[in-house]
Design a protein around this motif. Structure first.
Motif, mmCIF file in Angstrom:
data_model
loop_
_atom_site.group_PDB
_atom_site.id
_atom_site.type_symbol
_atom_site.label_atom_id
_atom_site.label_comp_id
_atom_site.label_asym_id
_atom_site.label_seq_id
_atom_site.Cartn_x
_atom_site.Cartn_y
_atom_site.Cartn_z
ATOM 1 N N LEU A 1 35.114 20.242 29.033
ATOM 2 C CA LEU A 1 36.292 20.923 28.486
ATOM 3 C C LEU A 1 37.488 20.681 29.385
ATOM 4 C CD1 LEU A 1 34.845 24.313 27.199
ATOM 5 C CD2 LEU A 1 35.938 22.535 25.854
ATOM 6 N N SER B 1 25.520 24.207 30.633
ATOM 7 C CA SER B 1 26.772 24.951 30.600
ATOM 8 C C SER B 1 27.807 24.346 31.536
ATOM 9 C CB SER B 1 26.529 26.405 31.000
ATOM 10 O OG SER B 1 25.588 26.997 30.131
ATOM 11 N N ALA C 1 37.485 29.202 34.071
ATOM 12 C CA ALA C 1 38.547 30.208 34.009
ATOM 13 C C ALA C 1 37.976 31.617 33.910
ATOM 14 C CB ALA C 1 39.471 29.931 32.831
ATOM 15 N N GLY C 2 36.831 31.746 33.235
ATOM 16 C CA GLY C 2 36.260 33.075 33.033
ATOM 17 C C GLY C 2 35.512 33.605 34.249
ATOM 18 N N THR D 1 32.750 13.203 31.321
ATOM 19 C CA THR D 1 31.828 13.082 32.455
ATOM 20 C C THR D 1 31.028 11.786 32.373
ATOM 21 O OG1 THR D 1 30.119 14.371 31.308
ATOM 22 C CG2 THR D 1 31.599 15.574 32.759
ATOM 23 N N SER E 1 28.356 29.136 35.122
ATOM 24 C CA SER E 1 27.657 28.681 33.919
ATOM 25 C C SER E 1 27.705 29.726 32.819
ATOM 26 C CB SER E 1 26.218 28.293 34.240
ATOM 27 O OG SER E 1 25.483 29.419 34.628
ATOM 28 N N SER F 1 35.812 20.865 20.898
ATOM 29 C CA SER F 1 36.098 21.780 22.003
ATOM 30 C C SER F 1 35.846 23.229 21.603
ATOM 31 C CB SER F 1 37.547 21.625 22.448
ATOM 32 O OG SER F 1 37.793 20.296 22.846
ATOM 33 N N ARG G 1 46.160 31.064 27.307
ATOM 34 C CA ARG G 1 47.191 32.034 27.660
ATOM 35 C C ARG G 1 47.969 32.439 26.424
ATOM 36 N NH1 ARG G 1 44.384 32.998 30.714
ATOM 37 N NH2 ARG G 1 44.148 32.273 32.840
ATOM 38 N N ALA H 1 38.765 31.947 27.842
ATOM 39 C CA ALA H 1 39.296 32.660 29.014
ATOM 40 C C ALA H 1 40.510 31.951 29.584
ATOM 41 C CB ALA H 1 38.213 32.791 30.081
ATOM 42 N N GLY H 2 40.535 30.628 29.484
ATOM 43 C CA GLY H 2 41.637 29.879 30.075
ATOM 44 C C GLY H 2 42.889 29.874 29.213
ATOM 45 N N ASN I 1 31.083 14.851 25.621
ATOM 46 C CA ASN I 1 30.778 14.610 27.027
ATOM 47 C C ASN I 1 31.313 13.265 27.514
ATOM 48 O OD1 ASN I 1 29.098 16.860 26.313
ATOM 49 N ND2 ASN I 1 27.876 16.457 28.142
ATOM 50 N N GLN J 1 32.192 23.903 21.608
ATOM 51 C CA GLN J 1 31.706 24.014 22.975
ATOM 52 C C GLN J 1 32.036 25.387 23.548
ATOM 53 O OE1 GLN J 1 33.523 20.251 24.456
ATOM 54 N NE2 GLN J 1 31.716 20.151 25.750
ATOM 55 N N LEU K 1 29.439 28.279 24.712
ATOM 56 C CA LEU K 1 29.431 28.853 26.062
ATOM 57 C C LEU K 1 29.420 30.370 25.978
ATOM 58 C CD1 LEU K 1 31.871 26.514 28.026
ATOM 59 C CD2 LEU K 1 29.456 26.878 28.468
ATOM 60 N N GLN L 1 29.244 21.279 29.988
ATOM 61 C CA GLN L 1 30.172 21.646 28.918
ATOM 62 C C GLN L 1 31.515 22.067 29.500
ATOM 63 O OE1 GLN L 1 27.408 24.413 26.825
ATOM 64 N NE2 GLN L 1 28.478 23.721 24.999
ATOM 65 N N THR L 2 31.440 22.911 30.485
ATOM 66 C CA THR L 2 32.658 23.398 31.133
ATOM 67 C C THR L 2 33.466 22.250 31.717
ATOM 68 O OG1 THR L 2 31.680 25.544 31.649
ATOM 69 C CG2 THR L 2 33.528 24.833 33.016
ATOM 70 N N GLU L 3 32.775 21.367 32.413
ATOM 71 C CA GLU L 3 33.478 20.257 33.049
ATOM 72 C C GLU L 3 34.079 19.310 32.010
ATOM 73 O OE1 GLU L 3 34.605 19.911 35.736
ATOM 74 O OE2 GLU L 3 34.981 17.810 36.137
ATOM 75 N N SER M 1 41.478 25.095 22.357
ATOM 76 C CA SER M 1 40.637 23.906 22.499
ATOM 77 C C SER M 1 40.901 23.187 23.811
ATOM 78 C CB SER M 1 40.841 22.958 21.318
ATOM 79 O OG SER M 1 42.149 22.436 21.324
ATOM 80 N N THR M 2 42.097 23.299 24.345
ATOM 81 C CA THR M 2 42.349 22.613 25.609
ATOM 82 C C THR M 2 42.031 23.473 26.824
ATOM 83 O OG1 THR M 2 44.679 23.228 25.500
ATOM 84 C CG2 THR M 2 44.106 21.040 24.720
ATOM 85 N N HIS N 1 30.243 32.039 32.507
ATOM 86 C CA HIS N 1 31.610 32.420 32.148
ATOM 87 C C HIS N 1 32.587 31.273 32.110
ATOM 88 C CE1 HIS N 1 30.637 36.712 32.355
ATOM 89 N NE2 HIS N 1 29.966 36.447 33.451
#
Lengths: 237, 237
Positions: free
Chosen positions: B121, B114, B37-38, A183, B32, A114, A40, A37-38, A180, A117, A121, B117-119, A32-33, B34
DNA sequence: GGAGAAATTAACCCGTTGGATAAATACTGT
DNA sequence: ACAGTATTTATCCAACGGGTTAATTTCTCC
């Protein structure tokens, strides 16, 4: 005695169930954080107080781990939803409770937001493979359907809205604000998460939806604006 | 002639501006689809028809590239917003137009959703560092403020809602539906993005917000439900 | 009390990835 | 036409990261 002495020198002890839970909890935090892909794998292991190998032993690879976390998250919210039982309330009050529940649940469980989201994605790639989640229907759609019908019959509501649309709208109003908020806070130059802002948001959402359903905008928004005993329900986070 | 002959044997030609644009466009796609990180720097380079070194030469490292894309996305929506000019419409129609614009903009620019959403996260980590974006205020908040005031004075609206709350709510209703359509479609077992569903969603959102503001639920939802000339505005995607 | 299964540790493997270096090529002004 | 600069290519590499292998330790049941 001999046993106690032996225990003292143990390098580790077994706890498969506990280990599995700690892994899933750590994975939930990590995914969630950091997103999928991010995230680990090593960090999850460390956070769970375990060896990396344990993740694969108890749950599976990274993707399976992620899906297990996602399923757990859905399981949890569905479970709380079922416990709410709004059928017996009068229609406007039932909708108000639903809005409050949704709002406070999202506030109490930011990882759920999260995770959703992240999964969106990924265009729900993993969720589609989960037979488990697909069978976990939210009880709220049917609840809304009957509440709307009752509300229309009693004259409380002026329109018979589609329950799915209403459910999505109620979720949307809370979800977007919170997911959101980072942002939005930057753009508006003010903190959307301080207590005052959160109280105002709940009041606004309740006023908006109930005004639309009942057609009594003025009163509802006013009622919603004044502090009420109900504000006690708003949980701090 | 000699020049033409020479040109024929050129191994490559210069085009700094074009290259920069192709890099940013490729990066927008990559980030957008990936996430941060992806995303893969090599894929961006390949998609831009460039060498990886070019990204660093023209824009910067992965993070700077990402921020440039994000700033470009905000720049684009703010620019379209400014071109809308809703001040002269009568209040309910202005709100309706705003809802339609928001909806169709999100439909036309799924990468924008996207990226946000990414931002989020990332808890707006990058956006906070951008002085550029912070100064790009949406014109809609002020527009809504005056529209609501006019609407209340004319008697069209029954309540003077906070324009920021209303702006967020209008964005939320479209944003959540679209950004979470993947998981929602799985859970409801139906495609939320086919044309019929999209038409119904726009009608629902307009009905909900305008009913709440005007207090005329019944008429508005009914009007919204029947096909109108305006549905031509709903863009297919 | 010990054999076999279950749980855990430690060490390693190897493809990937962001980023860097240096050399080559195209353009520009004079 | 050519010197100097801007742009692009061709390689390289050290760190990282997911996943695996094999050995080690604990538990259970007889």
């Amino acid at each position: 005695m001999a046993k106690a002495a032996a225990k003292r020198t143990l390098k580790w002890q077994r706890d498969p169930e506990g280990m599995r839970l700690r892994i899933l909890e750590a994975a939930k935090q990590e995914f969630s954080t950091h997103g999928l892909a991010g995230a680990r794998v090593d960090r999850i292991a460390a956070k769970a107080g375990a060896n990396k190998r344990m993740l694969y032993y108890h749950v599976g690879n990274k993707d399976e781990l992620y899906l297990a976390v996602l399923e757990g998250a859905y399981d949890k919210i569905r479970s709380e939803e079922r416990g709410l039982d709004l059928e017996h309330l009068d229609p406007p009050e039932a909708i108000r409770r639903l809005i409050e529940f949704t709002w406070t649940y999202f506030l109490r469980n930011p990882e759920f937001l999260s995770l959703l989201q992240t999964e969106n994605l990924a265009r729900a790639k993993h969720l589609k493979k989960s037979t488990k989640v697909k069978s976990m229907h939210s009880p709220f759609v049917e609840m809304i359907r009957t509440v709307v019908r009752r509300g229309v019959e009693s004259g409380d509501f002026q329109v018979a809205v589609d329950p799915v649309q209403l459910y999505i709208s109620i979720a949307a109003l809370s979800f977007f604000y919170l997911s959101n908020s980072a942002t939005l806070s930057v753009i508006f130059g003010r903190d959307l998460l301080d207590q005052k802002a959160k109280d105002e948001r709940l009041a606004h959402m309740s006023g908006l939806v109930l005004a639309a359903l009942t057609g009594r905008s003025a009163e509802l928004f006013e009622i919603a604006k004044t502090p009420r005993a109900r504000t006690a329900v708003v949980q701090t986070v």
